[in-house]
Design a protein around this motif. Structure first.
Motif, PDB file in Angstrom:
ATOM      1  N   ARG A 243     -98.852  -0.354 -17.156  1.00 37.80           N
ATOM      2  CA  ARG A 243    -100.305  -0.228 -17.033  1.00 37.80           C
ATOM      3  C   ARG A 243    -100.910   0.735 -18.040  1.00 37.80           C
ATOM      4  O   ARG A 243    -102.083   0.592 -18.407  1.00 37.80           O
ATOM      5  CB  ARG A 243    -100.675   0.169 -15.601  1.00 37.80           C
ATOM      6  CG  ARG A 243    -100.301  -0.914 -14.602  1.00 37.80           C
ATOM      7  CD  ARG A 243    -100.943  -0.739 -13.258  1.00 37.80           C
ATOM      8  NE  ARG A 243    -100.504  -1.795 -12.349  1.00 37.80           N
ATOM      9  CZ  ARG A 243    -100.983  -1.981 -11.133  1.00 37.80           C
ATOM     10  NH1 ARG A 243    -101.911  -1.172 -10.656  1.00 37.80           N
ATOM     11  NH2 ARG A 243    -100.535  -2.965 -10.367  1.00 37.80           N
TER      12      ARG A 243
ATOM     13  N   GLU B 100    -104.022  -0.230 -20.350  1.00 40.55           N
ATOM     14  CA  GLU B 100    -105.188   0.645 -20.417  1.00 40.55           C
ATOM     15  C   GLU B 100    -105.531   0.991 -21.860  1.00 40.55           C
ATOM     16  O   GLU B 100    -106.687   1.285 -22.181  1.00 40.55           O
ATOM     17  CB  GLU B 100    -104.927   1.914 -19.610  1.00 40.55           C
ATOM     18  CG  GLU B 100    -106.162   2.750 -19.343  1.00 40.55           C
ATOM     19  CD  GLU B 100    -105.926   3.806 -18.275  1.00 40.55           C
ATOM     20  OE1 GLU B 100    -106.922   4.298 -17.712  1.00 40.55           O
ATOM     21  OE2 GLU B 100    -104.758   4.148 -17.998  1.00 40.55           O
TER      22      GLU B 100
ATOM     23  N   ASP C 135    -117.556   2.874 -12.613  1.00 39.92           N
ATOM     24  CA  ASP C 135    -116.536   3.900 -12.835  1.00 39.92           C
ATOM     25  C   ASP C 135    -116.986   5.166 -12.116  1.00 39.92           C
ATOM     26  O   ASP C 135    -117.959   5.811 -12.521  1.00 39.92           O
ATOM     27  CB  ASP C 135    -116.364   4.161 -14.329  1.00 39.92           C
ATOM     28  CG  ASP C 135    -115.317   5.234 -14.615  1.00 39.92           C
ATOM     29  OD1 ASP C 135    -114.584   5.608 -13.679  1.00 39.92           O
ATOM     30  OD2 ASP C 135    -115.245   5.696 -15.768  1.00 39.92           O
TER      31      ASP C 135
ATOM     32  N   ARG D 218    -110.290  -3.664 -15.891  1.00 40.38           N
ATOM     33  CA  ARG D 218    -109.055  -4.264 -16.407  1.00 40.38           C
ATOM     34  C   ARG D 218    -107.914  -4.238 -15.397  1.00 40.38           C
ATOM     35  O   ARG D 218    -106.868  -4.833 -15.647  1.00 40.38           O
ATOM     36  CB  ARG D 218    -108.637  -3.608 -17.723  1.00 40.38           C
ATOM     37  CG  ARG D 218    -108.330  -2.124 -17.647  1.00 40.38           C
ATOM     38  CD  ARG D 218    -107.938  -1.589 -19.027  1.00 40.38           C
ATOM     39  NE  ARG D 218    -109.101  -1.422 -19.880  1.00 40.38           N
ATOM     40  CZ  ARG D 218    -109.049  -1.496 -21.214  1.00 40.38           C
ATOM     41  NH1 ARG D 218    -107.898  -1.742 -21.831  1.00 40.38           N
ATOM     42  NH2 ARG D 218    -110.129  -1.314 -21.927  1.00 40.38           N
ATOM     43  N   PHE D 219    -108.077  -3.545 -14.262  1.00 37.59           N
ATOM     44  CA  PHE D 219    -107.024  -3.497 -13.240  1.00 37.59           C
ATOM     45  C   PHE D 219    -107.541  -4.102 -11.943  1.00 37.59           C
ATOM     46  O   PHE D 219    -108.736  -4.296 -11.757  1.00 37.59           O
ATOM     47  CB  PHE D 219    -106.549  -2.061 -13.026  1.00 37.59           C
ATOM     48  CG  PHE D 219    -105.944  -1.454 -14.263  1.00 37.59           C
ATOM     49  CD1 PHE D 219    -104.730  -1.907 -14.749  1.00 37.59           C
ATOM     50  CD2 PHE D 219    -106.608  -0.458 -14.965  1.00 37.59           C
ATOM     51  CE1 PHE D 219    -104.188  -1.376 -15.910  1.00 37.59           C
ATOM     52  CE2 PHE D 219    -106.075   0.089 -16.113  1.00 37.59           C
ATOM     53  CZ  PHE D 219    -104.859  -0.373 -16.590  1.00 37.59           C
TER      54      PHE D 219
ATOM     55  N   SER E  83    -109.669   1.903 -14.491  1.00 34.65           N
ATOM     56  CA  SER E  83    -108.623   2.751 -15.060  1.00 34.65           C
ATOM     57  C   SER E  83    -107.495   2.968 -14.070  1.00 34.65           C
ATOM     58  O   SER E  83    -107.655   2.746 -12.855  1.00 34.65           O
ATOM     59  CB  SER E  83    -109.212   4.114 -15.459  1.00 34.65           C
ATOM     60  OG  SER E  83    -109.648   4.825 -14.305  1.00 34.65           O
ATOM     61  N   VAL E  84    -106.361   3.422 -14.575  1.00 38.32           N
ATOM     62  CA  VAL E  84    -105.237   3.767 -13.708  1.00 38.32           C
ATOM     63  C   VAL E  84    -105.619   4.932 -12.799  1.00 38.32           C
ATOM     64  O   VAL E  84    -105.213   4.974 -11.630  1.00 38.32           O
ATOM     65  CB  VAL E  84    -103.990   4.114 -14.552  1.00 38.32           C
ATOM     66  CG1 VAL E  84    -102.843   4.602 -13.656  1.00 38.32           C
ATOM     67  CG2 VAL E  84    -103.533   2.901 -15.357  1.00 38.32           C
TER      68      VAL E  84
ATOM     69  N   GLN F 223     -98.641   5.341 -15.987  1.00 38.17           N
ATOM     70  CA  GLN F 223     -98.961   5.035 -17.382  1.00 38.17           C
ATOM     71  C   GLN F 223     -97.734   5.029 -18.279  1.00 38.17           C
ATOM     72  O   GLN F 223     -97.746   4.376 -19.332  1.00 38.17           O
ATOM     73  CB  GLN F 223     -99.974   6.051 -17.919  1.00 38.17           C
ATOM     74  CG  GLN F 223    -101.372   5.918 -17.342  1.00 38.17           C
ATOM     75  CD  GLN F 223    -102.271   7.052 -17.768  1.00 38.17           C
ATOM     76  OE1 GLN F 223    -101.818   8.188 -17.966  1.00 38.17           O
ATOM     77  NE2 GLN F 223    -103.554   6.773 -17.917  1.00 38.17           N
TER      78      GLN F 223
ATOM     79  N   LEU G 297    -104.699   5.914 -26.232  1.00 45.76           N
ATOM     80  CA  LEU G 297    -104.961   6.340 -24.860  1.00 45.76           C
ATOM     81  C   LEU G 297    -104.817   7.846 -24.817  1.00 45.76           C
ATOM     82  O   LEU G 297    -103.727   8.390 -25.034  1.00 45.76           O
ATOM     83  CB  LEU G 297    -103.992   5.678 -23.881  1.00 45.76           C
ATOM     84  CG  LEU G 297    -104.243   5.999 -22.400  1.00 45.76           C
ATOM     85  CD1 LEU G 297    -105.634   5.538 -21.966  1.00 45.76           C
ATOM     86  CD2 LEU G 297    -103.173   5.370 -21.510  1.00 45.76           C
TER      87      LEU G 297
END
Length: 537
Positions: free
Chosen positions: A286, A290, A320, A330-331, A339-340, A392, A432
């Motif tokens: 992930r 990300e 967010d 995206r998740f 986001s994670v 991550q 990232l």
């Protein structure tokens, strides 16, 4: 092999092959690192040879095929780039014309490195549960700390260690939903599953976030467990209906359609509400996902189907909670999380009932189950960040059997049936922040992270931000062949209805209807090759 024949014809048309050719050469290919080479025996009446190539994946009909005249040489060598995948073929020619193509080969550079430098070569039941091998000593130590926290089981408050479970919840730890960082299981008929839950909402959208509207007294997730002395919100009963179908060659198959019914609710549900079943997906890779640049995702998107291929992927745009803005999701199975960090904090809060710095209010606030204890947030400082870093920096398992001829054929068929229109094989990550290990990597996730209409068969009819009730995010396919090894099953799709990869394909509809029909039209041997390719991922 009908689709391969169409592909060959497209190649022939574009290369102006004539009607009276010499014999085609039989070519041997080798790949060593970034170097690739080919050689063949001279064809008796040939005056020269041509090299043809096209980038994998191609769209049908093929529009761009490159070629060079090799003259009389009977071999060639080239240095390619990391991650390159090319179709390659050779023809022979003389004064009377040009031959058919030689054996068409798929040349793939470092194709086994699904996660770039984060790839791990582990074919055991721990294939999903490894630190990225490019972590330095400090990063690996932090990863191990996060791993320990990921596996912690929470208990009822008050307690000295891991206090604050629930009071209503779905599970007691991260690892319980994602065993060995892998895929959960759906409930059996009449049974339950600890890695399954229902999203809930009522019609409309939240005026601040534009997200789903919570069900009064239930929120946006059904809690089927609770601590001692507290009543769960409800339980879910599961039944399956078998659907009989057949492939184009007459071979029968069965699909199973699930029905999930809420029973034993602690208070009446509203007359109109919507549900969406979810089985926990794997969590490795992930950080790499990300790190895929937004610009790349937007380049993939084709919301109005401008190219006319029937595929109209689009990004979800979600709230967010960190930046208090709307961003690309995206998740989550509907790309409903940005986001994670937000996904992990949300899982602590909703799945386990553990309040934290992003979600400091109990998930049961305003309900009779709320405990009213002055212990929020319950997650100790630093734990969330360590768990996020752990997720991550999980390694991605390497592909297997990449030189197997059946796997190679299956990879070509995966392209020619249309699967690569959404399951994009290769992408380069961007930066990232704080995680250089996943930055600037050539990876092979087989996803576009976009929403696609998957048809009525998979529809849950529950909107989630911009996602309609028929849309789902393209899931990454890397590691999918390890599911049986790691998690002991082969249940796929958002609710686990598919009992194997073949069933997963056959449930595709909507934008993927033509692709599914292409798969149904394949011979049994070609279907087996395509599945064997998926199992190599």
């Amino acid at each position: 092999m009908k689709l391969l024949f169409i592909f060959f014809i497209a190649f022939l048309v574009l290369s102006d092959v004539q009607a009276a050719p010499p014999a085609a050469p039989s070519v041997s290919y080798t790949v060593n690192g970034l170097s690739t080479s080919a050689s063949w025996q001279p064809v008796g009446d040939a005056q020269g040879y041509k090299l043809y190539w096209a980038e994998y994946p191609v769209k049908i009909p093929v529009k761009t095929i490159h070629h060079i005249d090799l003259g009389e040489q009977t071999d060639f060598a080239a240095e390619l780039n990391n991650g390159d995948m090319l179709y390659v073929a050779i023809t022979a020619y003389n004064q009377d014309g040009e031959s058919d193509f030689s054996n068409i080969e798929l040349i793939a550079i470092n194709n086994e490195l699904s996660g770039g430098d984060t790839t791990i070569f582990d074919q055991s039941s721990n294939a999903f549960d490894n630190p990225a091998p490019n972590l330095d000593d400090e990063g690996e130590a932090r990863h191990i700390i996060g791993d320990t926290e990921f596996e912690q089981t929470f208990v009822t408050a008050p307690a000295i260690v891991n206090s604050g479970l629930g009071p209503a919840f779905n599970n007691t730890s991260c690892a319980a939903c994602h065993p060995k960082d892998g895929r959960g299981t759906p409930p059996v008929a009449g049974g339950i599953s600890n890695s399954f839950f229902l999203r809930l909402s009522i019609p409309g959208s939240d005026p601040e976030t534009n997200g789903p509207l919570s069900v009064p007294g239930f929120g946006t997730q059904l809690f089927d467990q609770a601590v001692f002395g507290i009543q769960p919100e409800a339980r879910v009963e599961t039944t399956y209906t078998e659907i009989n179908e057949q492939f184009e060659d007459g071979t029968p198959y069965q699909l199973r359609k699930p029905t999930f019914t809420i029973v034993g609710a602690y208070r009446p549900l509203p007359e109109v509400y919507m549900t969406s079943p979810r089985v926990a997906p794997p969590v490795f890779g992930r950080g790499l996902l990300e790190a895929i640049p937004e610009e790349t995702m937007l380049d993939w998107a084709d919301e109005d189907d401008a190219d006319g291929d029937g595929i109209s992927g689009r990004p979800n745009r979600v709230w967010d909670i960190v930046s208090k803005t709307t961003v690309i999701g995206r998740f989550g199975l509907k790309a409903n999380v940005p986001s994670v960090l937000v996904q992990s904090a949300g899982a602590y809060h909703s799945d386990i009932g553990i309040t934290n710095e992003l979600f400091p209010q109990e998930s049961t606030a305003g309900q009779p189950q709320a405990d009213g204890l002055p212990d929020d947030p319950e997650l100790k400082p630093g734990i969330l960040d360590d768990v996020v870093f752990y997720i991550q920096t999980l390694a991605v398992p390497a592909r297997r059997n990449i030189d197997d001829p059946e796997v190679k054929k299956g990879q070509i068929l995966f392209n020619l049936t249309g699967c690569t229109a959404c399951h994009i094989p290769t992408v380069k990550t961007g930066e990232l922040e704080g995680v250089p290990e996943v930055s600037n990597q050539i990876i092979h996730p087989y996803t576009d992270l976009l929403l696609h209409d998957m048809g009525e068969g998979l529809a849950d009819e529950r909107p989630d931000f911009l996602a309609t009730g028929r849309e789902w995010k393209t899931p990454p396919l890397w590691g999918i062949g390890y599911t049986r090894i790691v998690n002991g099953h082969t249940f796929f799709l958002h609710d686990g209805r598919a009992r194997n990869l073949t069933e997963a394909i056959l449930w595709h509809g909507g934008e993927a209807e033509a692709t599914k029909e292409n798969f149904r039209a394949l011979s049994a041997a070609d279907r087996a090759s395509l599945i064997k390719f998926l199992e190599s991922l």
